[in-house]
Design a protein around this motif. Structure first.
Motif, PDB file in Angstrom:
ATOM      1  N   TYR A  11       0.842  -1.191   0.000  1.00  0.00           N
ATOM      2  CA  TYR A  11       0.000   0.000   0.000  1.00  0.00           C
ATOM      3  C   TYR A  11       0.878   1.243   0.000  1.00  0.00           C
ATOM      4  O   TYR A  11       2.045   1.197   0.381  1.00  0.00           O
ATOM      5  N   ASP A  12       0.279   2.391  -0.389  1.00  0.00           N
ATOM      6  CA  ASP A  12       1.043   3.635  -0.492  1.00  0.00           C
ATOM      7  C   ASP A  12       1.680   4.051   0.826  1.00  0.00           C
ATOM      8  O   ASP A  12       2.752   4.671   0.841  1.00  0.00           O
ATOM      9  N   TRP A  13       1.022   3.732   1.941  1.00  0.00           N
ATOM     10  CA  TRP A  13       1.528   4.191   3.233  1.00  0.00           C
ATOM     11  C   TRP A  13       2.630   3.290   3.796  1.00  0.00           C
ATOM     12  O   TRP A  13       3.190   3.572   4.855  1.00  0.00           O
ATOM     13  N   ALA A  33       3.586  -2.780   3.134  1.00  0.00           N
ATOM     14  CA  ALA A  33       2.802  -2.222   4.236  1.00  0.00           C
ATOM     15  C   ALA A  33       2.509  -3.255   5.314  1.00  0.00           C
ATOM     16  O   ALA A  33       2.551  -2.949   6.507  1.00  0.00           O
ATOM     17  N   GLU A  34       2.213  -4.499   4.891  1.00  0.00           N
ATOM     18  CA  GLU A  34       1.805  -5.532   5.852  1.00  0.00           C
ATOM     19  C   GLU A  34       2.238  -6.912   5.374  1.00  0.00           C
ATOM     20  O   GLU A  34       2.336  -7.174   4.168  1.00  0.00           O
ATOM     21  N   LEU A  35       2.456  -7.786   6.332  1.00  0.00           N
ATOM     22  CA  LEU A  35       2.511  -9.224   6.099  1.00  0.00           C
ATOM     23  C   LEU A  35       1.333  -9.829   6.847  1.00  0.00           C
ATOM     24  O   LEU A  35       1.178  -9.596   8.046  1.00  0.00           O
ATOM     25  N   ASN A  85       4.841   3.902   7.227  1.00  0.00           N
ATOM     26  CA  ASN A  85       5.806   4.971   6.973  1.00  0.00           C
ATOM     27  C   ASN A  85       5.082   6.304   6.886  1.00  0.00           C
ATOM     28  O   ASN A  85       5.619   7.339   7.262  1.00  0.00           O
ATOM     29  N   ASP A  86       3.832   6.262   6.389  1.00  0.00           N
ATOM     30  CA  ASP A  86       2.947   7.424   6.351  1.00  0.00           C
ATOM     31  C   ASP A  86       1.644   7.053   7.056  1.00  0.00           C
ATOM     32  O   ASP A  86       1.345   5.872   7.231  1.00  0.00           O
ATOM     33  N   PRO A  87       0.855   8.058   7.452  1.00  0.00           N
ATOM     34  CA  PRO A  87      -0.384   7.760   8.187  1.00  0.00           C
ATOM     35  C   PRO A  87      -1.377   6.944   7.363  1.00  0.00           C
ATOM     36  O   PRO A  87      -1.553   7.170   6.168  1.00  0.00           O
ATOM     37  N   LEU A  88      -2.024   5.986   8.031  1.00  0.00           N
ATOM     38  CA  LEU A  88      -3.129   5.256   7.419  1.00  0.00           C
ATOM     39  C   LEU A  88      -4.378   6.143   7.424  1.00  0.00           C
ATOM     40  O   LEU A  88      -4.394   7.213   8.046  1.00  0.00           O
ATOM     41  N   SER A  89      -5.413   5.691   6.764  1.00  0.00           N
ATOM     42  CA  SER A  89      -6.658   6.453   6.685  1.00  0.00           C
ATOM     43  C   SER A  89      -7.303   6.622   8.060  1.00  0.00           C
ATOM     44  O   SER A  89      -7.081   5.834   8.978  1.00  0.00           O
TER      45      SER A  89
END
Length: 382
Positions: A11-13, A33-35, A85-89
């Protein structure tokens, strides 16, 4: 018992290097973003290159235990390694009943599961625990109205008071109305508020108390999502900063956003997310407001018992933290499915070696016995 290989989500974040560094792999330039460690159809993990979903289908009783009928013959929890790395929604998750209604409605309306506009990708709720692996910044739950007013006064936000707070007795402002008013701001007023806030953030000396965390978070939102109305939730939501090993619990319906850091996330097995801002994904304000729980979440922190078990009220999963030094017994969990994740050092469960960022699948027909090594282990079971 065998290694469980996570399903990678991009994901972008996410981050190019946060998860690779944590699990000891070289970054390849992809934002991870996730595993996902679990059997959710949106991202099933694998055992010996076989989907965990397929293993369960072949032997439900052996993999999940005789009690699997109580959770619809499915693994009831999902474990993730998350790197923000950046805020999630700005988001909230539905209750089980809300999820059933929403899922059935979208199925009847013929909305494809893969459609960007789809809100309900399954019929389950999604209460979740996040355990910090690094220092972790998050926004969780609506702020006390009295504290919000103090913060607004500190920043001298006159338009915020005028547009969003109720009447002359500001401290009687209804939290739900505050969220409704924010999410339904027209474009002109929204941009006026964001301009006022950006100017205030630049001119206001940094306070030393909890306001500092709120202001730092909000500045980060401005940088990551300029012009997004979700920036205002830096004021509306509590900022929490977790040290490694600390954990928070987010019940269904409560607004939150994970801002920065690496965390181990444990939740009911669901991918239902209703979003209100800070994202390029689908935003459905009307549906988000349906699931919103406006109660003030004054203390989201999770307490662990002397034995290392998280004290929780949910039925979908249990969590235990074990510090491994040398050789020691591990709770057998006979008849229960479990996922174990090594979060530091190196540990060995029976003959299976796990280093930091690796996970193991224990089917219900097997049992844990001896644990060796030097590190930390989180065990999740139902």
């Amino acid at each position: 018992m065998k290694q469980l290989v996570g399903f990678e989500k991009n994901y972008d974040w996410g981050s190019i290097d946060m998860i690779p560094n944590f699990i000891g792999q070289a970054p390849d330039g992809t934002k991870i973003a996730e595993l996902w460690w679990g059997s959710h159809p949106e991202g099933p993990a694998t055992v010996d290159s076989v989907l965990l979903t397929d293993l369960i289908k072949k032997d439900v009783a052996g993999e999940l235990g005789q009690g699997s009928t109580s959770f619809d013959r499915k693994l009831p929890f999902l474990v993730k390694l998350l790197a923000a790395n950046d805020p999630l929604s700005i988001q909230a998750h539905p209750s089980r009943q809300q999820a059933i209604i929403g899922f059935d409605r979208e199925e009847n309306d013929g909305v494809p599961l893969s459609a960007p506009s789809r809100n309900y990708r399954d019929s389950n709720h999604k209460p979740e625990v996040l355990i910090a692996m690094t220092e972790f910044r998050a926004m969780v739950g609506l702020r006390q109205i009295s504290d919000l007013i103090d913060l607004v006064d500190e920043l001298e936000l006159k338009k915020f008071r005028e547009y969003l707070l109720d009447g002359e007795d500001l401290r009687s402002t209804d939290p739900r109305n505050l969220v409704v008013n924010t999410l339904n701001l027209d474009k002109t007023r929204g941009q006026e508020l964001l301009k006022e806030l950006s100017e205030a953030l630049e001119r206001t000396p940094m306070p030393r108390d909890w306001m500092r965390d709120a202001i730092e978070t909000t500045k980060g939102l401005v940088k990551a999502h300029p012009g997004d109305i979700g920036i205002l939730f830096g004021l509306l939501l509590n900022t929490v900063i977790l040290s490694p090993g600390e954990a928070i619990f987010v019940p269904s319906g409560h607004l939150h956003s994970y801002v920065h850091g690496i965390g181990l996330e444990v939740m009911a097995s669901s991918d239902n997310v209703l979003r209100g801002g800070l994202t390029s994904k689908n935003i459905d304000v009307e549906e988000l407001l349906k699931v919103l729980n406006p109660e003030i979440l004054s203390d989201p922190f999770v307490t662990f018992s002397d034995e290392g078990e998280a004290i929780l009220t949910v039925q979908d999963f249990r969590i235990k933290h074990t510090v491994v030094e040398g050789e020691q017994p591990l709770e057998a969990l006979v008849g229960k499915p479990a996922i174990a994740v090594c979060t530091s050092g190196e540990v060995q469960i029976e003959d299976l070696h796990l280093s930091q960022g690796m996970a193991a699948w224990k089917p219900a027909r097997e049992s844990f016995n001896m644990l060796r090594g030097s590190g930390e282990l989180y065990t999740i079971w139902a």
